[in-house]
Design a protein around this motif. Structure first.
Motif, PDB file in Angstrom:
ATOM      1  N   LEU A   1      45.522  51.109   8.761  1.00 24.78           N
ATOM      2  CA  LEU A   1      46.828  50.481   8.252  1.00 24.78           C
ATOM      3  C   LEU A   1      47.281  49.575   9.244  1.00 24.78           C
ATOM      4  O   LEU A   1      47.767  48.287   9.201  1.00 24.78           O
ATOM      5  CB  LEU A   1      47.626  51.497   7.924  1.00 24.78           C
ATOM      6  N   ARG A   2      47.254  49.891  10.565  1.00 26.20           N
ATOM      7  CA  ARG A   2      47.662  49.123  11.747  1.00 26.20           C
ATOM      8  C   ARG A   2      46.986  48.142  11.928  1.00 26.20           C
ATOM      9  O   ARG A   2      47.650  46.704  12.324  1.00 26.20           O
ATOM     10  CB  ARG A   2      47.688  49.970  13.012  1.00 26.20           C
TER      11      ARG A   2
ATOM     12  N   ALA B   1      52.217  44.212  -6.264  1.00 27.69           N
ATOM     13  CA  ALA B   1      51.454  45.154  -5.607  1.00 27.69           C
ATOM     14  C   ALA B   1      51.327  46.431  -6.501  1.00 27.69           C
ATOM     15  O   ALA B   1      50.387  47.372  -5.887  1.00 27.69           O
ATOM     16  CB  ALA B   1      51.794  45.386  -4.099  1.00 27.69           C
ATOM     17  N   GLY B   2      51.922  46.890  -7.325  1.00 29.91           N
ATOM     18  CA  GLY B   2      52.171  48.048  -8.329  1.00 29.91           C
ATOM     19  C   GLY B   2      53.024  48.961  -7.752  1.00 29.91           C
ATOM     20  O   GLY B   2      53.040  50.244  -7.869  1.00 29.91           O
ATOM     21  N   TYR B   3      54.087  48.672  -7.200  1.00 32.02           N
ATOM     22  CA  TYR B   3      55.406  49.626  -6.606  1.00 32.02           C
ATOM     23  C   TYR B   3      56.282  49.762  -7.854  1.00 32.02           C
ATOM     24  O   TYR B   3      56.227  48.957  -8.857  1.00 32.02           O
ATOM     25  CB  TYR B   3      56.097  49.167  -5.562  1.00 32.02           C
ATOM     26  N   GLU B   4      56.954  51.071  -7.889  1.00 31.79           N
ATOM     27  CA  GLU B   4      58.027  50.909  -8.861  1.00 31.79           C
ATOM     28  C   GLU B   4      59.335  50.592  -8.104  1.00 31.79           C
ATOM     29  O   GLU B   4      59.897  50.909  -7.291  1.00 31.79           O
ATOM     30  CB  GLU B   4      58.318  52.424  -9.043  1.00 31.79           C
TER      31      GLU B   4
ATOM     32  N   GLU C   1      47.243  47.433  -0.744  1.00 31.96           N
ATOM     33  CA  GLU C   1      45.931  46.888  -0.556  1.00 31.96           C
ATOM     34  C   GLU C   1      44.873  47.821  -0.381  1.00 31.96           C
ATOM     35  O   GLU C   1      43.713  47.532  -0.744  1.00 31.96           O
ATOM     36  CB  GLU C   1      45.977  45.523   0.335  1.00 31.96           C
ATOM     37  N   LEU C   2      45.039  48.766   0.652  1.00 34.14           N
ATOM     38  CA  LEU C   2      44.180  49.635   1.031  1.00 34.14           C
ATOM     39  C   LEU C   2      44.061  50.895   0.160  1.00 34.14           C
ATOM     40  O   LEU C   2      43.076  51.679   0.306  1.00 34.14           O
ATOM     41  CB  LEU C   2      44.491  49.998   2.527  1.00 34.14           C
ATOM     42  N   GLY C   3      44.797  51.060  -0.897  1.00 30.71           N
ATOM     43  CA  GLY C   3      44.777  51.936  -1.795  1.00 30.71           C
ATOM     44  C   GLY C   3      45.142  53.278  -1.399  1.00 30.71           C
ATOM     45  O   GLY C   3      44.822  54.330  -1.757  1.00 30.71           O
TER      46      GLY C   3
ATOM     47  N   GLY D   1      47.980  59.742 -12.425  1.00 28.11           N
ATOM     48  CA  GLY D   1      47.297  58.632 -12.935  1.00 28.11           C
ATOM     49  C   GLY D   1      47.853  57.426 -12.586  1.00 28.11           C
ATOM     50  O   GLY D   1      47.134  56.305 -13.229  1.00 28.11           O
ATOM     51  N   SER D   2      48.686  57.116 -12.095  1.00 29.04           N
ATOM     52  CA  SER D   2      49.272  55.866 -11.703  1.00 29.04           C
ATOM     53  C   SER D   2      49.055  55.553 -10.180  1.00 29.04           C
ATOM     54  O   SER D   2      49.714  56.023  -9.303  1.00 29.04           O
ATOM     55  CB  SER D   2      50.863  55.829 -11.998  1.00 29.04           C
ATOM     56  N   HIS D   3      48.468  54.500  -9.644  1.00 31.15           N
ATOM     57  CA  HIS D   3      48.195  54.048  -8.448  1.00 31.15           C
ATOM     58  C   HIS D   3      48.682  52.570  -8.324  1.00 31.15           C
ATOM     59  O   HIS D   3      49.254  51.991  -9.126  1.00 31.15           O
ATOM     60  CB  HIS D   3      46.743  54.353  -8.224  1.00 31.15           C
ATOM     61  N   PHE D   4      48.235  52.116  -7.063  1.00 29.70           N
ATOM     62  CA  PHE D   4      48.573  50.850  -6.798  1.00 29.70           C
ATOM     63  C   PHE D   4      47.636  49.744  -7.368  1.00 29.70           C
ATOM     64  O   PHE D   4      46.363  50.310  -7.579  1.00 29.70           O
ATOM     65  CB  PHE D   4      48.615  50.620  -5.304  1.00 29.70           C
ATOM     66  N   ARG D   5      48.032  48.525  -7.660  1.00 28.23           N
ATOM     67  CA  ARG D   5      47.386  47.601  -7.754  1.00 28.23           C
ATOM     68  C   ARG D   5      47.787  46.273  -6.922  1.00 28.23           C
ATOM     69  O   ARG D   5      49.108  45.728  -7.008  1.00 28.23           O
ATOM     70  CB  ARG D   5      47.294  47.097  -9.203  1.00 28.23           C
ATOM     71  N   ARG D   6      47.031  45.503  -6.496  1.00 31.18           N
ATOM     72  CA  ARG D   6      47.188  44.658  -5.619  1.00 31.18           C
ATOM     73  C   ARG D   6      47.455  43.285  -6.584  1.00 31.18           C
ATOM     74  O   ARG D   6      46.579  42.819  -7.346  1.00 31.18           O
ATOM     75  CB  ARG D   6      46.336  43.861  -4.590  1.00 31.18           C
TER      76      ARG D   6
END
Length: 541
Positions: free
Chosen positions: A36-37, A84-87, A309-311, A536-541
């Motif tokens: 991540l860094r 990016a898929g955040y709530e 982005e890194l999932g 069941g809900s993850h990120f999407r860029r």
């Protein structure tokens, strides 16, 4: 209060970053934060700062809460996070806005007339009332010479300080201990027609003050901030005889102006172990606010986007926040904390605050969570947050220093609510010391004058073109040279790089931890059930 909530959507093939390195004492799960860094780059953060500058340029040079520039900043941040898929929740609220309508005046009429220069020798306090007064000056409980440590002076902090104050005079008070608004209100209650607040006088507390009274201050009198040198000179003249001062401010305070916070939450993670990280998104009315606090906002935004982005699927919910109306007196963060019920407050494991993380003449400050340096201890667990940051910097061969929980940023509402807190800061209006130059580089003096961590703090030149916006060209050239060409506008890219990495390390470490911030109880079975429902809900860029 209306909210606008947008739900996240699925990302396929995500893989969490789980570490192999040895576990530090503050986290039960070892976490390798290197990927991540590495993903969070200076170029990525600077792209967001360029966007914020463009927003200010298109909106009368400001991103202050209550202005179109701030609204556009909210849209920019919220839009990227939603994609990016955040709530994402945009939490609307009302506050009282402030602006100056004309140039202020601060003059010594007698003895030896002197006209002080606005923006150099003095600043109008934010949320000062209006007034045009000429009156005798009266010192109030000053500590001169100043005490050995910051906060030695209680000048103006108690109504009793004004026991012999002459109604109709202008009060001369000294920085220290209590809020500027308390000093100004006590002076008003005692019959003062104006207030001059000067810096306290210790090393690092000599520069011209640019105080904020907060959006709840309502006394209608002019209040200005000035340097220790000018305040000390005025106090010396008062010992010899009467001093007459002319103060004039022309301000407008508008009530119940709409603005908003942006809250973005990961779609996975334990709901009873929420890791919060926040930065204020608003600037002062005078400028674009690129270091204060575009730097913290942009760094946090890029970290959130790169996590997506890194999932990365955090074990604990990560909730990012961009606060409105911080410059009005920490209104947005206080509004948010006030909106939480007891359960929601308890579910926040900790709060990390990032307000100014790229000051052009920077230091590496870590909030003093255990109170060992300044005596003001955060809630249980705050000392562990401090150690996480200091240990991280030490692991990188970097010096860091404690800075006090002095109530000047958005951690304050969380601490008051009993939530452990910590964070980073690279310095504002105080002067850099020679010892700090040895640790961090930069300048302690220039042409015989002290140099602050951010010479453009709360000014129009806090931008990506500070010289074009009024900064001292020779000073900024000298700073840039001292850092080997690392300045991009009012941003020190060395500081931005180091601080962004430290923020990413802390956020991910706590996101993956299986223990509380203070190393105690595990998450409850109920929380585990809630988390299972959301996997069941993850990120999407």
């Amino acid at each position: 209060m209306k909210t606008n909530q947008r739900m996240a959507v699925a990302f396929i093939g995500a893989a969490a970053l789980v570490a192999t390195a040895g576990a530090p004492a503050y986290a039960a799960v070892p976490t390798d934060t290197a990927e991540l860094r590495e993903a969070v780059t200076v170029d990525g953060v600077m792209d967001h700062l360029a966007a914020l500058q463009d927003i200010a340029d298109a909106n009368d040079g400001t991103r202050a809460s209550g202005t179109p520039g701030y609204d556009a900043s909210v849209d920019y941040v919220a839009g990227l996070l939603e994609d990016a898929g955040y709530e994402v929740t945009v939490q609307e609220f009302l506050f009282n806005s402030f602006r100056e309508l004309s140039d202020p005046v601060f003059e010594r009429v007698s003895p030896d007339p002197m006209a002080y220069v606005a923006g150099e020798d003095f600043f109008t306090a934010e949320y000062s009332g209006s007034g045009d007064v000429t009156a005798e000056l009266q010192a109030v409980d000053l500590v001169l010479p100043p005490g050995p440590e910051a906060g030695s002076s209680t000048s103006g902090c108690e109504p009793e300080d004004f026991a012999d104050f002459v109604e109709g005079n202008i009060a001369l008070v000294q920085r220290g201990t209590c809020d500027f608004s308390v000093k100004a209100q006590n002076a008003f209650d005692a019959g003062a027609v104006g207030v001059i607040i000067f810096n306290e006088g210790q090393e690092g507390r000599t520069d011209t003050l640019n105080p904020t009274l907060g959006d709840q201050f309502s006394a209608d009198l002019p209040v200005v901030g000035t340097s220790f040198e000018i305040g000390d000179e005025l106090a010396g003249l008062l010992e010899e005889g009467p001093v007459t001062i002319h103060l004039a401010t022309d301000t407008l305070i508008e009530l119940d102006v709409p603005t908003a916070n942006v809250i973005a939450e990961t779609p996975t993670g334990r709901d009873d172990r929420v890791v919060m990280a926040g930065a204020h998104l608003d600037s002062v009315p005078d400028g674009a606010g690129i270091n204060d606090n575009g730097s913290g906002s942009a760094a946090l935004l890029e970290i959130a986007l790169q996590m997506a982005e890194l999932g990365i699927e955090p074990r604990n919910t990560v909730r990012f926040a961009w606060w409105g109306a911080e410059e009005a007196g920490l209104v947005g963060s206080q509004t948010y904390v006030d909106s939480l019920d007891k359960r929601a407050t308890k579910d926040i494991s900790l709060y990390l605050n990032f307000d100014m993380v790229a000051s052009p003449n920077f230091a590496r400050f870590v909030y003093d969570g255990d109170g060992s340096a300044f005596g003001s201890t955060g809630p249980n667990g705050s000392g562990g947050i401090e150690r996480l940051f200091t240990d991280y910097f030490a692991s990188q061969g970097l010096v860091s220093e404690p800075t006090a929980f002095d109530g000047r940023s958005d951690y304050d509402a969380f601490i008051t609510a009993g939530i452990p807190a910590g964070g980073l800061f690279t310095g504002a209006e105080d002067a850099k010391t020679a010892e700090q130059v040895a640790w961090y580089g930069g300048l302690a003096t220039f042409e015989g004058e002290p140099v602050s961590y951010d010479p453009c703090y709360h000014q129009a030149c806090d931008s990506l073109d500070p010289v074009g916006d009024g900064a001292d060209a020779e000073l900024y050239a000298a700073l840039d040279a001292a850092y080997g060409g690392a300045l991009e506008g009012n941003i020190n890219t060395i500081a931005l790089d180091e601080m962004s990495d430290a923020i990413a390390h802390a956020v991910l470490t706590y996101a993956m931890s299986t223990s509380a911030v203070n190393g105690t109880a595990k998450a409850s079975p109920t929380a585990a059930e809630r988390t299972a429902d959301r996997l069941g809900s993850h990120f999407r860029r």
